[in-house]
Design an enzyme around this catalytic site. Structure first.
Site, PDB file in Angstrom:
ATOM      1  N   TYR A  80       0.768   4.362  -2.627  1.00  0.00           N
ATOM      2  CA  TYR A  80       0.525   5.758  -2.231  1.00  0.00           C
ATOM      3  C   TYR A  80       1.690   6.646  -2.661  1.00  0.00           C
ATOM      4  O   TYR A  80       1.479   7.746  -3.181  1.00  0.00           O
ATOM      5  CB  TYR A  80       0.317   5.853  -0.716  1.00  0.00           C
ATOM      6  N   ALA A  92       0.834  -1.207   0.000  1.00  0.00           N
ATOM      7  CA  ALA A  92       0.000   0.000   0.000  1.00  0.00           C
ATOM      8  C   ALA A  92       0.869   1.258   0.000  1.00  0.00           C
ATOM      9  O   ALA A  92       0.609   2.205  -0.758  1.00  0.00           O
ATOM     10  CB  ALA A  92      -0.921  -0.008   1.214  1.00  0.00           C
TER      11      ALA A  92
HETATM   12  C1  LIG Z   1      -3.061  -1.913  -0.889  1.00  0.00           C
HETATM   13  C2  LIG Z   1      -3.865  -2.248  -2.137  1.00  0.00           C
HETATM   14  C3  LIG Z   1      -5.081  -1.342  -2.223  1.00  0.00           C
HETATM   15  C4  LIG Z   1      -2.956  -1.976  -3.343  1.00  0.00           C
HETATM   16  O1  LIG Z   1      -3.624  -2.342  -4.503  1.00  0.00           O
HETATM   17  P1  LIG Z   1      -2.935  -3.332  -5.565  1.00  0.00           P
HETATM   18  O2  LIG Z   1      -3.858  -3.450  -6.703  1.00  0.00           O
HETATM   19  O3  LIG Z   1      -2.533  -4.584  -4.863  1.00  0.00           O
HETATM   20  O4  LIG Z   1      -1.627  -2.498  -5.929  1.00  0.00           O
HETATM   21  P2  LIG Z   1      -0.996  -2.243  -7.390  1.00  0.00           P
HETATM   22  O5  LIG Z   1      -0.955  -3.532  -8.131  1.00  0.00           O
HETATM   23  O6  LIG Z   1      -1.665  -1.096  -8.025  1.00  0.00           O
HETATM   24  O7  LIG Z   1       0.470  -1.778  -6.993  1.00  0.00           O
HETATM   25  C5  LIG Z   1       1.232  -2.546  -6.108  1.00  0.00           C
HETATM   26  C6  LIG Z   1       2.642  -1.965  -6.055  1.00  0.00           C
HETATM   27  O8  LIG Z   1       3.290  -2.449  -4.906  1.00  0.00           O
HETATM   28  C7  LIG Z   1       4.363  -3.267  -5.288  1.00  0.00           C
HETATM   29  N1  LIG Z   1       4.349  -4.375  -4.353  1.00  0.00           N
HETATM   30  C8  LIG Z   1       3.667  -5.537  -4.418  1.00  0.00           C
HETATM   31  N2  LIG Z   1       3.922  -6.263  -3.338  1.00  0.00           N
HETATM   32  C9  LIG Z   1       4.782  -5.563  -2.578  1.00  0.00           C
HETATM   33  C10 LIG Z   1       5.404  -5.781  -1.336  1.00  0.00           C
HETATM   34  N3  LIG Z   1       5.185  -6.903  -0.648  1.00  0.00           N
HETATM   35  N4  LIG Z   1       6.202  -4.807  -0.855  1.00  0.00           N
HETATM   36  C11 LIG Z   1       6.420  -3.665  -1.537  1.00  0.00           C
HETATM   37  N5  LIG Z   1       5.837  -3.398  -2.724  1.00  0.00           N
HETATM   38  C12 LIG Z   1       5.034  -4.337  -3.224  1.00  0.00           C
HETATM   39  C13 LIG Z   1       4.101  -3.683  -6.704  1.00  0.00           C
HETATM   40  O9  LIG Z   1       5.295  -4.002  -7.371  1.00  0.00           O
HETATM   41  C14 LIG Z   1       3.454  -2.425  -7.242  1.00  0.00           C
HETATM   42  O10 LIG Z   1       4.397  -1.425  -7.448  1.00  0.00           O
HETATM   43  P3  LIG Z   1       4.878  -1.088  -8.954  1.00  0.00           P
HETATM   44  O11 LIG Z   1       3.678  -0.500  -9.620  1.00  0.00           O
HETATM   45  O12 LIG Z   1       5.984  -0.118  -8.751  1.00  0.00           O
HETATM   46  O13 LIG Z   1       5.318  -2.385  -9.545  1.00  0.00           O
HETATM   47  C15 LIG Z   1      -4.292  -3.746  -2.160  1.00  0.00           C
HETATM   48  O14 LIG Z   1      -3.148  -4.565  -2.163  1.00  0.00           O
HETATM   49  C16 LIG Z   1      -5.186  -4.111  -0.994  1.00  0.00           C
HETATM   50  O15 LIG Z   1      -6.393  -3.954  -1.073  1.00  0.00           O
HETATM   51  N6  LIG Z   1      -4.597  -4.586   0.115  1.00  0.00           N
HETATM   52  C17 LIG Z   1      -5.366  -4.963   1.298  1.00  0.00           C
HETATM   53  C18 LIG Z   1      -6.092  -3.767   1.923  1.00  0.00           C
HETATM   54  C19 LIG Z   1      -5.179  -2.600   2.153  1.00  0.00           C
HETATM   55  O16 LIG Z   1      -4.026  -2.742   2.511  1.00  0.00           O
HETATM   56  N7  LIG Z   1      -5.715  -1.379   1.948  1.00  0.00           N
HETATM   57  C20 LIG Z   1      -4.989  -0.159   2.236  1.00  0.00           C
HETATM   58  C21 LIG Z   1      -5.030   0.133   3.680  1.00  0.00           C
HETATM   59  S1  LIG Z   1      -4.139   1.633   4.069  1.00  0.00           S
END
Ligand SMILES: CC(C)(COP(=O)(O)OP(=O)(O)OC[C@H]1O[C@@H](n2cnc3c(N)ncnc32)[C@H](O)[C@@H]1OP(=O)(O)O)[C@@H](O)C(=O)NCCC(=O)NCCS
Length: 192
Positions: free
Chosen positions: A152, A148
């Protein structure tokens, strides 16, 4: 009408306000409830959220759906062909400070890391800054939620502070990172 908004100013990117390349943001409907019940009781998802620490009943969630607080905008994320993807929201909307807290959940872990979060956040920021004319978005994210934080930061959110050991999870304390994004920082747009 999803692709509404102002079309006279090409710089406004109106078409992106509610709909992106792969997903759109729309109002939450009662038919979303089954999907919401799945993620809100899934610890893999709720470990990153302030909601769902205790099991949530369908009745509680129905009540939540029926509420329409004036200081919140709750939305469903869906694919362009209508498949449920998750939830997005603006909370604590303050019309004097013109600020709001951002929340995003991609409901199914299998859909994480596919860019839906990035696209949802972009649509939400467009909505907040271009349609609602907000000035600042902010959020609190658990320090262990690196995915996340990455999303952000890529959207331009700046780390503004740390609430040390403000979150208890998995038997131990974690820092909570505060992040913020100003309208003037969003897409470098010519916003107020
Ligand atoms: C957080 C969340 C909204 C992000 O959405 P997502 O669709 O998974 O994220 P995206 O695919 O758009 O982007 C993920 C990015 O993080 C990176 N990433 C993936 N896993 C990672 C990890 N373990 N550590 C660091 N970065 C990571 C990816 O490489 C990508 O970055 P990039 O675009 O530079 O390659 C989603 O994972 C989610 O719903 N998580 C659970 C609920 C949550 O955490 N909500 C936010 C609460 S503040």
């Amino acid at each position: 009408v999803l692709e509404n908004a102002v079309t006279s100013d090409p710089g406004f990117e109106a078409a992106r306000v509610f709909q992106g390349d792969r997903i759109r943001l729309r109002a939450v409907e009662p038919s979303d409830l089954d999907e919401v019940m799945r993620w809100i009781n899934n610890p893999e998802v709720t470990q990153f959220l302030a909601v769902g620490r205790m099991p949530v009943s369908r009745a509680e969630e129905e009540r939540w759906l029926a509420e329409r607080p004036a200081n919140e905008r709750r939305l469903t994320i869906e694919t362009l062909d209508g498949a449920y993807v998750g939830a997005a929201g603006l909370h604590e909307i303050d019309l004097v400070d013109r600020s709001a807290e951002v929340g995003i959940v991609i409901a199914n872990e299998r859909n994480w890391g596919k860019g839906y979060g990035r696209e949802s956040l972009a649509l939400l920021a467009d909505l907040a800054f271009q349609t609602l004319n907000l000035h600042r978005l902010y959020l609190r994210v658990y320090a262990y939620n690196e995915r996340a934080i990455r999303v952000y930061e890529k959207a331009g959110f700046v780390r503004e502070g740390v609430d040390r050991q403000a979150h208890f999870h998995g038997g131990t304390w974690h820092d909570v990172i505060r992040m913020g994004l100003l309208a003037s920082e969003w897409r470098g747009a010519n916003l107020p």
